[in-house]
Design a protein around this motif. Sequence first.
Motif, PDB file in Angstrom:
ATOM      1  N   GLY A  54       2.320   1.770  -3.349  1.00 22.38           N
ATOM      2  CA  GLY A  54       1.331   2.305  -4.270  1.00 22.38           C
ATOM      3  C   GLY A  54       1.197   3.814  -4.128  1.00 22.38           C
ATOM      4  O   GLY A  54       1.051   4.541  -5.115  1.00 22.38           O
ATOM      5  N   ARG A 100       0.836  -1.208   0.000  1.00 16.26           N
ATOM      6  CA  ARG A 100       0.000   0.000   0.000  1.00 16.26           C
ATOM      7  C   ARG A 100       0.866   1.251   0.000  1.00 16.26           C
ATOM      8  O   ARG A 100       0.584   2.222  -0.704  1.00 16.26           O
ATOM      9  CB  ARG A 100      -0.931  -0.020   1.221  1.00 16.26           C
ATOM     10  CG  ARG A 100      -1.896   1.152   1.265  1.00 16.26           C
ATOM     11  CD  ARG A 100      -2.928   0.977   2.381  1.00 16.26           C
ATOM     12  NE  ARG A 100      -3.850   2.111   2.413  1.00 16.26           N
ATOM     13  CZ  ARG A 100      -3.615   3.244   3.082  1.00 16.26           C
ATOM     14  NH1 ARG A 100      -2.473   3.367   3.769  1.00 16.26           N
ATOM     15  NH2 ARG A 100      -4.487   4.228   3.052  1.00 16.26           N
ATOM     16  N   ASP A 160       3.740   3.476  -7.245  1.00 17.01           N
ATOM     17  CA  ASP A 160       3.110   2.678  -8.290  1.00 17.01           C
ATOM     18  C   ASP A 160       1.782   3.204  -8.806  1.00 17.01           C
ATOM     19  O   ASP A 160       1.479   3.036  -9.994  1.00 17.01           O
ATOM     20  CB  ASP A 160       2.913   1.234  -7.779  1.00 17.01           C
ATOM     21  CG  ASP A 160       4.239   0.565  -7.492  1.00 17.01           C
ATOM     22  OD1 ASP A 160       5.242   0.953  -8.118  1.00 17.01           O
ATOM     23  OD2 ASP A 160       4.277  -0.340  -6.630  1.00 17.01           O
ATOM     24  N   ASP A 161       0.928   3.790  -7.953  1.00 15.84           N
ATOM     25  CA  ASP A 161      -0.416   4.157  -8.392  1.00 15.84           C
ATOM     26  C   ASP A 161      -0.351   5.194  -9.521  1.00 15.84           C
ATOM     27  O   ASP A 161       0.421   6.168  -9.464  1.00 15.84           O
ATOM     28  CB  ASP A 161      -1.215   4.729  -7.222  1.00 15.84           C
ATOM     29  CG  ASP A 161      -1.527   3.645  -6.191  1.00 15.84           C
ATOM     30  OD1 ASP A 161      -1.367   2.456  -6.546  1.00 15.84           O
ATOM     31  OD2 ASP A 161      -1.891   3.994  -5.054  1.00 15.84           O
TER      32      ASP A 161
END
Length: 392
Positions: free
Chosen positions: A354, A351, A358-359
């Motif tokens: 991310g 998380r 990454d997100d």
Amino acid sequence: MSAPTASAAPIRSRRRSALGWAALCAGLLLAALIGGTLVYGGYTQRAIFDPDSAGPDGTRAVVRVLERQGVTVTIARDRAAAERALADGDATLVLRDAPMLSDDALRELTDRAQHVVLVEPRSRALEVLLDGSALGGFSPDASATPECTVAAASNAGTARVGELLRPGDGVQGCYPVDGEFGLLQSEGTDGRTVTALDGLSVLTNTALPVDGNAALALGVLGQTDRLVWYVPALSDADQNTAAPTLGDLTPAWVTPAMLLLLTAALAAAIWRGRRFGPLVAERLPVTVRATETTEGRARLYASSKDAAHALDELRRAARARLGRLLGLTARTSPHEVADAVAQRLGADRARVRGILVDDLPRTDRELVAAADRLRDLEESVRAAVRTEGTTR
């Protein structure tokens, strides 16, 4: 005692400077003397086949052997000297390739000699002097037998051949290799001969001792008591033959095409170089507030609708701040920063990665949500670091 010492220091400094300049001038003078001696002191770079050259491609060895056999060798380094040496008409002429001579000049020069030897045959000389003979192939470092009735070749026996020749009408060939020959000779009714051979494979200082090359060279070059070795010069060109100009060598369409291109370039320069109004004078340096820069970048990202790029800028700044908070170096990779944040907060590593790496947002709404998560994560790390740093 201090005053004399202080006054002596500048004197020593000036003396060292004067000595340095004197040494530099002496070195330059010595270099000039050595260079002048090399250039004007008798040293001359000799070309291939030069009869005064003792290098591998020179021919001084064969000249010395001929002189010991009683042949008088005259080295003519221009056309006028060769014509004077051939005035009696009973000499052998050694001729290199002379592209500066016209066909008529070539015939006129060779007609003055009793025998002509072409040591660097080229297509034009073979065509003009050997009744349409031509260049053939090449047989490097090959030995061949004469298989002809030419006296010089039959007496020499085996010799080396290099550049091969194809005989014309009435021309006899010696040293055959695959239907071509290493030596050509034509003989007139008056006993005058014209011989062509690859001098690089037979006459040079390196090739002369190989096989029967020496005997072949003496037989071909020693046919008379006098030998004129003509070394062509650029000034030997016919006076009435003007060198073609650049305009003569270029096609007729080149000049109009160049004018058209220049006109197009000038028109493009005028078109692109016109001014759209008076110049605006502005005092420098110009101070731009940070808020204006930020708002300007925000407008650019909004106009380009590049949410991912905008989030990357936010993440880069947030990772830098988080790295400083956690004591990481500036070279720490983004994934390592995310792992360190997850370890400090005890959060899920995927998380946190991310949020920081990454997100990828696709819309402005997702960009705002990602920015909020990034802000919340940074505030959590600040709170955790502040709590750990509190003394009890």
